[in-house]
Scaffold this motif. Structure first.
Motif, PDB file in Angstrom:
ATOM      1  N   VAL A 135       0.842  -1.196   0.000  1.00 35.46           N
ATOM      2  CA  VAL A 135       0.000   0.000   0.000  1.00 35.46           C
ATOM      3  C   VAL A 135       0.877   1.246   0.000  1.00 35.46           C
ATOM      4  N   LEU A 136       0.630   2.139  -0.950  1.00 33.71           N
ATOM      5  CA  LEU A 136       1.361   3.405  -1.031  1.00 33.71           C
ATOM      6  C   LEU A 136       0.532   4.563  -0.481  1.00 33.71           C
ATOM      7  N   ILE A 137      -0.747   4.626  -0.860  1.00 36.39           N
ATOM      8  CA  ILE A 137      -1.622   5.742  -0.462  1.00 36.39           C
ATOM      9  C   ILE A 137      -2.947   5.184   0.049  1.00 36.39           C
ATOM     10  N   TRP A 138      -3.478   5.770   1.121  1.00 35.95           N
ATOM     11  CA  TRP A 138      -4.878   5.611   1.481  1.00 35.95           C
ATOM     12  C   TRP A 138      -5.567   6.924   1.150  1.00 35.95           C
ATOM     13  N   GLY A 139      -6.753   6.854   0.583  1.00 37.23           N
ATOM     14  CA  GLY A 139      -7.436   8.092   0.211  1.00 37.23           C
ATOM     15  C   GLY A 139      -8.939   7.911   0.152  1.00 37.23           C
ATOM     16  N   GLU A 140      -9.639   9.013  -0.065  1.00 35.11           N
ATOM     17  CA  GLU A 140     -11.094   9.009  -0.101  1.00 35.11           C
ATOM     18  C   GLU A 140     -11.595   9.733  -1.353  1.00 35.11           C
ATOM     19  N   GLY A 141     -12.806   9.349  -1.770  1.00 34.23           N
ATOM     20  CA  GLY A 141     -13.377   9.958  -2.960  1.00 34.23           C
ATOM     21  C   GLY A 141     -14.683  10.671  -2.710  1.00 34.23           C
ATOM     22  N   HIS A 221     -31.799  15.172  -9.750  1.00 34.57           N
ATOM     23  CA  HIS A 221     -32.161  15.272  -8.330  1.00 34.57           C
ATOM     24  C   HIS A 221     -31.118  14.532  -7.487  1.00 34.57           C
ATOM     25  N   MET A 222     -30.725  15.136  -6.376  1.00 38.20           N
ATOM     26  CA  MET A 222     -29.767  14.503  -5.465  1.00 38.20           C
ATOM     27  C   MET A 222     -30.325  14.514  -4.055  1.00 38.20           C
ATOM     28  N   LEU A 223     -30.297  13.358  -3.405  1.00 41.91           N
ATOM     29  CA  LEU A 223     -30.641  13.253  -1.992  1.00 41.91           C
ATOM     30  C   LEU A 223     -29.337  13.206  -1.216  1.00 41.91           C
ATOM     31  N   ARG A 224     -29.142  14.184  -0.327  1.00 41.94           N
ATOM     32  CA  ARG A 224     -27.895  14.238   0.452  1.00 41.94           C
ATOM     33  C   ARG A 224     -28.039  13.289   1.649  1.00 41.94           C
ATOM     34  N   VAL A 225     -27.520  12.081   1.485  1.00 43.24           N
ATOM     35  CA  VAL A 225     -27.749  11.033   2.466  1.00 43.24           C
ATOM     36  C   VAL A 225     -26.470  10.557   3.153  1.00 43.24           C
ATOM     37  N   ASN A 226     -25.285  10.857   2.567  1.00 39.74           N
ATOM     38  CA  ASN A 226     -24.013  10.365   3.116  1.00 39.74           C
ATOM     39  C   ASN A 226     -24.102   8.859   3.409  1.00 39.74           C
ATOM     40  N   TRP A 227     -24.412   8.108   2.378  1.00 42.24           N
ATOM     41  CA  TRP A 227     -24.690   6.679   2.512  1.00 42.24           C
ATOM     42  C   TRP A 227     -23.451   5.896   2.960  1.00 42.24           C
ATOM     43  N   VAL A 228     -22.375   6.011   2.198  1.00 42.65           N
ATOM     44  CA  VAL A 228     -21.081   5.411   2.577  1.00 42.65           C
ATOM     45  C   VAL A 228     -19.967   6.318   2.064  1.00 42.65           C
ATOM     46  N   PRO A 229     -18.794   6.293   2.702  1.00 41.42           N
ATOM     47  CA  PRO A 229     -17.661   7.008   2.136  1.00 41.42           C
ATOM     48  C   PRO A 229     -17.002   6.163   1.049  1.00 41.42           C
ATOM     49  N   ILE A 230     -16.566   6.818  -0.017  1.00 40.07           N
ATOM     50  CA  ILE A 230     -15.751   6.123  -1.020  1.00 40.07           C
ATOM     51  C   ILE A 230     -14.319   6.113  -0.508  1.00 40.07           C
ATOM     52  N   VAL A 231     -13.802   4.928  -0.274  1.00 33.33           N
ATOM     53  CA  VAL A 231     -12.459   4.762   0.294  1.00 33.33           C
ATOM     54  C   VAL A 231     -11.622   3.950  -0.674  1.00 33.33           C
ATOM     55  N   GLY A 232     -10.350   4.248  -0.742  1.00 28.38           N
ATOM     56  CA  GLY A 232      -9.492   3.498  -1.641  1.00 28.38           C
ATOM     57  C   GLY A 232      -8.035   3.555  -1.232  1.00 28.38           C
ATOM     58  N   ALA A 233      -7.220   2.921  -2.040  1.00 27.21           N
ATOM     59  CA  ALA A 233      -5.778   2.904  -1.803  1.00 27.21           C
ATOM     60  C   ALA A 233      -5.064   2.682  -3.126  1.00 27.21           C
ATOM     61  N   THR A 234      -3.869   3.204  -3.193  1.00 29.66           N
ATOM     62  CA  THR A 234      -3.000   2.901  -4.328  1.00 29.66           C
ATOM     63  C   THR A 234      -2.053   1.792  -3.893  1.00 29.66           C
ATOM     64  N   VAL A 235      -2.098   0.687  -4.626  1.00 29.51           N
ATOM     65  CA  VAL A 235      -1.273  -0.466  -4.271  1.00 29.51           C
ATOM     66  C   VAL A 235      -0.321  -0.787  -5.425  1.00 29.51           C
ATOM     67  N   MET A 236       0.815  -1.364  -5.053  1.00 33.79           N
ATOM     68  CA  MET A 236       1.844  -1.732  -6.041  1.00 33.79           C
ATOM     69  C   MET A 236       2.236  -3.186  -5.839  1.00 33.79           C
ATOM     70  N   ARG A 237       2.507  -3.851  -6.943  1.00 32.98           N
ATOM     71  CA  ARG A 237       3.021  -5.225  -6.869  1.00 32.98           C
ATOM     72  C   ARG A 237       4.296  -5.245  -6.025  1.00 32.98           C
ATOM     73  N   ARG A 238       4.363  -6.195  -5.117  1.00 33.47           N
ATOM     74  CA  ARG A 238       5.535  -6.263  -4.249  1.00 33.47           C
ATOM     75  C   ARG A 238       6.809  -6.506  -5.054  1.00 33.47           C
ATOM     76  N   GLN A 239       6.686  -7.284  -6.145  1.00 40.47           N
ATOM     77  CA  GLN A 239       7.875  -7.549  -6.970  1.00 40.47           C
ATOM     78  C   GLN A 239       8.435  -6.243  -7.545  1.00 40.47           C
ATOM     79  N   THR A 240       7.555  -5.368  -8.014  1.00 38.36           N
ATOM     80  CA  THR A 240       8.006  -4.083  -8.559  1.00 38.36           C
ATOM     81  C   THR A 240       8.626  -3.229  -7.474  1.00 38.36           C
TER      82      THR A 240
END
Length: 331
Positions: A135-141, A221-240
């Motif tokens: 894992v290189l980065i943890w981030g949100e969308g 139309h948009m309902l402001r519900v904050n249903w779930v956060p978009i969460v992610g990470a940038t990952v790299m092959r361990r070999q690289t």
């Protein structure tokens, strides 16, 4: 014999240098020019400066390399070296990461998410490492809001809608169906034509994706519900990662830490800025009343037993609840 030994020693000592990857290929579904694309570019520049003139760091934005499941498969066979993934893609590597995103209305703020992630991060990173990824980065969308063609607001009204679901996530679609909803699994890149043709008429998505994809031009139309956060990470092959020179790894790590802070600082302003931009071109935003919030929260909590053990491993689900209970108690 002496010449042979010298030759073997030369090869052994030269091996790390020759293993340094001259070309690092990175994929993301993020739009070209977005902050996610920009932080990857900055990481690439830092890597290239530390690696030498021959080093190249190529980024493929806009889902050019396919869905997130596609990019994970490409990394596994060495066609790609890294990918910026949401939990959808990360779950293709290890399902435990789903706890950060697949628990509707479990998190009430970014602060709660940050706290839980920091508690879980060592274990999550260890599980991803065991599968061959660093894992290189943890981030949100951003927070997922509900974009619809019609002005609807209650859980019951949404049961009549055809709702976008992530392509390839069979478990998510199954959970939605168990709650009486109608998921339509398609790739992110196909949402706009699906809205245009009537294949879907409701899109749960973060505001930035709606803005960039111009979903709001049809789903007005948009309902402001904050249903779930978009969460992610940038990952790299361990070999690289392990083949890189120590100075290149250090430069990449430093740039990754900087990228993590940039994404964290930008996440709330990004949501609000995207919503304002869409409002300027006609988006109608409905805020949750106390009654609506209670209805959606009741639905979310009703879904948790279906999520636990299917979308999110039971042990991780329980751990998140325990961390949140302790955090809220101390707050």
């Amino acid at each position: 014999m002496k010449k042979l030994l010298i030759g073997l020693c030369t090869l052994l000592f030269a091996a790390p240098a020759s293993a340094q990857p001259a070309l690092v290929k990175v994929a993301t579904i993020a739009p070209q020019g977005s902050i996610y694309h920009r932080v990857l570019q900055e990481m690439g520049q830092a890597y290239a400066r530390a690696s030498g003139a021959d080093a190249r760091f190529i980024i493929y934005p806009n889902s050019i390399q396919g869905t997130e499941a596609d990019t994970v498969r490409r990394m596994r066979v060495g066609q790609l070296d890294a990918s910026m993934l949401t939990v959808v893609g990360l779950s293709e590597i290890d399902r435990s990461v789903a706890a950060l995103q697949y628990m509707p209305m479990m998190f009430r703020s970014w602060e709660e998410l940050d706290h839980v992630r920091e508690k879980l991060r060592p274990a999550l990173e260890a599980k991803l490492a065991a599968k061959g990824f660093v894992v290189l980065i943890w981030g949100e969308g951003g927070w997922v809001q509900f974009f619809t063609k019609e002005d609807i607001a209650t859980p019951e009204q949404y049961r009549r809608a055809r709702i976008f679901a992530w392509s390839g996530d069979i478990v998510q679609a199954s959970v939605m169906k168990s709650q009486g909803y109608h998921p339509v699994p398609i790739p992110l890149a196909d949402i706009l034509p699906a809205l245009e043709t009537g294949m879907v008429d409701a899109v749960p998505v973060a505001p930035l994706w709606a803005l960039v994809g111009q979903f709001d031009r049809i789903a007005r139309h948009m309902l402001r519900v904050n249903w779930v956060p978009i969460v992610g990470a940038t990952v790299m092959r361990r070999q690289t990662y392990e083949a890189m020179k120590p100075e290149a790894r250090a430069a990449l790590r430093a740039a990754s830490d900087k990228a993590t802070e940039a994404l964290r600082a930008h996440r709330e302003a990004q949501d609000e800025g995207s919503i304002r931009a869409m409002q300027a071109r006609g988006l109608q935003v409905k805020e949750l009343t106390p009654e609506l919030e209670a209805a959606w929260r009741a639905l979310a909590e009703k879904s948790w037993p279906h999520v636990r053990g299917t979308m999110v491993p039971a042990e991780t689900f329980d751990r998140v609840q325990a961390i949140l209970a302790d955090y809220r108690g101390r707050k």
